[in-house]
Scaffold this motif. Structure first.
Motif, PDB file in Angstrom:
ATOM      1  N   ASN A  58      -7.187  -4.961   2.590  1.00 53.89           N
ATOM      2  CA  ASN A  58      -8.186  -6.029   2.563  1.00 53.89           C
ATOM      3  C   ASN A  58      -8.221  -6.739   1.211  1.00 53.89           C
ATOM      4  O   ASN A  58      -8.473  -7.939   1.152  1.00 53.89           O
ATOM      5  CB  ASN A  58      -9.553  -5.490   2.961  1.00 53.89           C
ATOM      6  CG  ASN A  58      -9.650  -5.283   4.454  1.00 53.89           C
ATOM      7  OD1 ASN A  58      -9.066  -6.026   5.240  1.00 53.89           O
ATOM      8  ND2 ASN A  58     -10.390  -4.263   4.867  1.00 53.89           N
ATOM      9  N   ALA A  59      -7.927  -6.018   0.146  1.00 49.83           N
ATOM     10  CA  ALA A  59      -7.842  -6.657  -1.173  1.00 49.83           C
ATOM     11  C   ALA A  59      -6.679  -7.647  -1.209  1.00 49.83           C
ATOM     12  O   ALA A  59      -6.813  -8.755  -1.753  1.00 49.83           O
ATOM     13  CB  ALA A  59      -7.686  -5.602  -2.269  1.00 49.83           C
ATOM     14  N   THR A 104       0.849  -1.196   0.000  1.00 52.69           N
ATOM     15  CA  THR A 104       0.000   0.000   0.000  1.00 52.69           C
ATOM     16  C   THR A 104       0.884   1.245   0.000  1.00 52.69           C
ATOM     17  O   THR A 104       2.101   1.151   0.104  1.00 52.69           O
ATOM     18  CB  THR A 104      -0.926   0.061   1.246  1.00 52.69           C
ATOM     19  OG1 THR A 104      -0.143   0.376   2.395  1.00 52.69           O
ATOM     20  CG2 THR A 104      -1.690  -1.232   1.449  1.00 52.69           C
ATOM     21  N   ARG A 115     -10.672  -9.801   7.818  1.00 50.57           N
ATOM     22  CA  ARG A 115     -10.406  -8.485   7.249  1.00 50.57           C
ATOM     23  C   ARG A 115     -10.009  -7.502   8.346  1.00 50.57           C
ATOM     24  O   ARG A 115     -10.332  -7.688   9.508  1.00 50.57           O
ATOM     25  CB  ARG A 115     -11.640  -7.940   6.510  1.00 50.57           C
ATOM     26  CG  ARG A 115     -12.066  -8.768   5.313  1.00 50.57           C
ATOM     27  CD  ARG A 115     -11.052  -8.717   4.195  1.00 50.57           C
ATOM     28  NE  ARG A 115     -11.465  -9.498   3.057  1.00 50.57           N
ATOM     29  CZ  ARG A 115     -11.101 -10.759   2.823  1.00 50.57           C
ATOM     30  NH1 ARG A 115     -10.307 -11.384   3.657  1.00 50.57           N
ATOM     31  NH2 ARG A 115     -11.518 -11.408   1.761  1.00 50.57           N
ATOM     32  N   HIS A 127      -6.439   4.431   7.547  1.00 48.22           N
ATOM     33  CA  HIS A 127      -7.788   4.502   6.979  1.00 48.22           C
ATOM     34  C   HIS A 127      -7.723   4.494   5.445  1.00 48.22           C
ATOM     35  O   HIS A 127      -8.484   3.789   4.792  1.00 48.22           O
ATOM     36  CB  HIS A 127      -8.506   5.753   7.482  1.00 48.22           C
ATOM     37  CG  HIS A 127      -9.791   6.011   6.774  1.00 48.22           C
ATOM     38  ND1 HIS A 127     -10.944   5.315   7.047  1.00 48.22           N
ATOM     39  CD2 HIS A 127     -10.093   6.869   5.770  1.00 48.22           C
ATOM     40  CE1 HIS A 127     -11.902   5.732   6.241  1.00 48.22           C
ATOM     41  NE2 HIS A 127     -11.418   6.683   5.463  1.00 48.22           N
ATOM     42  N   SER A 185     -10.435  -3.782   9.922  1.00 46.00           N
ATOM     43  CA  SER A 185     -11.438  -2.713   9.966  1.00 46.00           C
ATOM     44  C   SER A 185     -10.805  -1.483  10.605  1.00 46.00           C
ATOM     45  O   SER A 185      -9.765  -1.571  11.254  1.00 46.00           O
ATOM     46  CB  SER A 185     -12.661  -3.149  10.782  1.00 46.00           C
ATOM     47  OG  SER A 185     -12.320  -3.285  12.139  1.00 46.00           O
ATOM     48  N   ASP A 186     -11.435  -0.331  10.398  1.00 45.16           N
ATOM     49  CA  ASP A 186     -10.939   0.903  11.019  1.00 45.16           C
ATOM     50  C   ASP A 186     -10.842   0.747  12.531  1.00 45.16           C
ATOM     51  O   ASP A 186      -9.869   1.156  13.145  1.00 45.16           O
ATOM     52  CB  ASP A 186     -11.859   2.085  10.698  1.00 45.16           C
ATOM     53  CG  ASP A 186     -11.519   2.729   9.365  1.00 45.16           C
ATOM     54  OD1 ASP A 186     -10.337   2.730   8.991  1.00 45.16           O
ATOM     55  OD2 ASP A 186     -12.437   3.241   8.712  1.00 45.16           O
ATOM     56  N   LEU A 197      -6.852   1.002   3.916  1.00 42.07           N
ATOM     57  CA  LEU A 197      -7.651  -0.127   4.392  1.00 42.07           C
ATOM     58  C   LEU A 197      -8.174  -0.999   3.256  1.00 42.07           C
ATOM     59  O   LEU A 197      -8.058  -2.237   3.310  1.00 42.07           O
ATOM     60  CB  LEU A 197      -8.804   0.401   5.244  1.00 42.07           C
ATOM     61  CG  LEU A 197      -9.554  -0.586   6.096  1.00 42.07           C
ATOM     62  CD1 LEU A 197      -8.637  -1.250   7.102  1.00 42.07           C
ATOM     63  CD2 LEU A 197     -10.679   0.134   6.828  1.00 42.07           C
ATOM     64  N   ASP A 198      -8.729  -0.411   2.223  1.00 37.19           N
ATOM     65  CA  ASP A 198      -9.281  -1.195   1.110  1.00 37.19           C
ATOM     66  C   ASP A 198      -8.186  -1.971   0.383  1.00 37.19           C
ATOM     67  O   ASP A 198      -8.389  -3.130   0.008  1.00 37.19           O
ATOM     68  CB  ASP A 198     -10.031  -0.296   0.125  1.00 37.19           C
ATOM     69  CG  ASP A 198     -11.332   0.239   0.711  1.00 37.19           C
ATOM     70  OD1 ASP A 198     -11.865  -0.356   1.678  1.00 37.19           O
ATOM     71  OD2 ASP A 198     -11.816   1.273   0.202  1.00 37.19           O
ATOM     72  N   ASP A 199      -7.023  -1.340   0.187  1.00 43.55           N
ATOM     73  CA  ASP A 199      -5.916  -2.039  -0.471  1.00 43.55           C
ATOM     74  C   ASP A 199      -5.425  -3.214   0.378  1.00 43.55           C
ATOM     75  O   ASP A 199      -5.108  -4.284  -0.143  1.00 43.55           O
ATOM     76  CB  ASP A 199      -4.752  -1.082  -0.746  1.00 43.55           C
ATOM     77  CG  ASP A 199      -5.097  -0.045  -1.803  1.00 43.55           C
ATOM     78  OD1 ASP A 199      -5.985  -0.298  -2.640  1.00 43.55           O
ATOM     79  OD2 ASP A 199      -4.468   1.038  -1.791  1.00 43.55           O
TER      80      ASP A 199
END
Length: 125
Positions: free
Chosen positions: A97-98, A73, A108, A90, A110-111, A93-95
């Motif tokens: 979890n991907a 990331t 996963r 924050h 989470s924040d 986070l999406d990267d």
């Protein structure tokens, strides 16, 4: 595990190599993690003074998420740009979890979990 038993000891009481125990936990956690990355995660888990006393599953998870955050990331770049740690976490986070999904990890980040604790809160080895 029997009461009073150690997570690093199998039922027959013979001690196991901590690296092997964490490797087993990591393989269960992220079954599609490539060998090269698995070695890097294991090295991180074993080098980190803050993870030495951690249960193998916890050491594997925290080392895996820290590895994903730093290697896959823009987390470090965001810190360099002046973002605080919570904001940078924050934004990546999406990267993260991907990557976890790609490695076959069902768990996963989470924040809320990132704010509570993370391997980055531990001293770097």
């Amino acid at each position: 595990m029997k009461r009073g038993g150690s997570p690093d000891r199998p039922r027959d009481g013979l001690p196991l190599d901590r690296r092997a125990v964490i490797a087993e936990a990591l393989a269960r956690l992220a079954p599609r993690l490539p060998d090269f990355e698995a070695e890097a995660v294991l090295d991180r888990a074993l080098r980190s003074p803050g993870l030495r006393g951690a249960v193998p599953e916890t050491a594997a998870w925290l080392a895996l998420t820290a590895f994903a955050r730093h290697a896959f990331t823009e987390y470090d770049d965001l810190l360099d740009e002046g973002y605080d740690r919570d904001s940078a976490r924050h934004f990546v986070l999406d990267d993260m979890n991907a990557m976890l999904a790609e490695w076959g990890c069902r768990r996963r980040v989470s924040d809320e979990a990132e704010i509570e604790a993370g391997e980055d809160d531990l001293p770097e080895a």
